[in-house]
Design an enzyme around this catalytic site. Sequence first.
Site, short mmCIF file in Angstrom:
data_model
loop_
_atom_site.label_atom_id
_atom_site.label_comp_id
_atom_site.label_asym_id
_atom_site.label_seq_id
_atom_site.Cartn_x
_atom_site.Cartn_y
_atom_site.Cartn_z
CE LYS A 146 -4.33 -1.13 0.45
NZ LYS A 146 -5.61 -1.26 -0.18
CB SER A 194 -9.47 -2.38 8.06
OG SER A 194 -9.32 -3.26 6.66
#
Length: 327
Positions: A51, A77
């Site tokens: 990410k 999350s």
Amino acid sequence: MISLNDIEKACGRIEGQVKRTPVLSSQLLNKWLGHDVFFKAECLQKIGAFKARGGCNTISWLIETGQKPKRIVANSSGNHAQAIAWAANRYHIPATIYMPDYSSKVKIEATKSYGAEVVLCETRDLADAKVKKASEEEGTYWIPPFNHEQVIAGQGTAMYEALQDVPKIDAVFAPCGGGGLVSGTLVATKGMSPKSKVFGVEPLNANDAAESLRKNSIQRLASKPKTLADGVMTMAVGDITFEHLKHLDGMYEITEDRIVYWTQWLTHLLKLHLEPTSAMTMEGVFQWLKTQKSKKRIMMVLTGGNIDNATQKAIWEDDFLIETPRL
């Protein structure tokens, strides 16, 4: 849909800011399976997950195009939360991250440690609603976890690198939550190796992407999915990612016991700290290889290595290493 050119531009933006992670393999696993499986080790990436690529590329693109915001907000999350907190800090931009309160404690604390304000919400839907409202404030830019062209382009740089390092790959596999990584992986692979097949992999207990593809419309989960693969607990894919997912060669849905099985085995064989989301993808590889009649070369993405204590206990509660992985 994004193009290979978008991914190449993203590579230029993030060069020197993220790691060029290694591609690994296990001779023992290859011997057992009779095929060559390669692993792009994004668990060794900045913030411990792929990410970082999408977050870094998107913020760099904003600055490059004269859109540097006063504040960045995001909803996640876990690993996207860390990525945006880390990337925003690098560019000295305040960040607020909205996270469901069931998120991994390790990921919540890591997000805070990178300097972001963390707002915990009772549900994923509430986090999504709050980030949308916050994004309406002047000078604020919302970077979603997957449904954004520059996020997708950034994630695609992982496979772009992998296929430069290891060419002549027959099939590529990546986990699918919201679809950002597998969309970027698809574009990179088809642009660099058009004959290679590309597959997505998701938990059977969180199979909204597979359901969406079957029904040819975006399907949303009714409630928080019960899966150890917390990196793919999104409620639905995005309208941008869904258009990419339609071009995949297939989507595999994985049971929880097989997610645990491969988490144990890949941790053991590769000597890496792996999230269940990473290892889950290997079951998709395993199922596909069962149908193949000739030796294949496979590339898969190990997406992250951020695991809290509760998840570790669940992974190692039973011993799956007594069953050798053979086709």
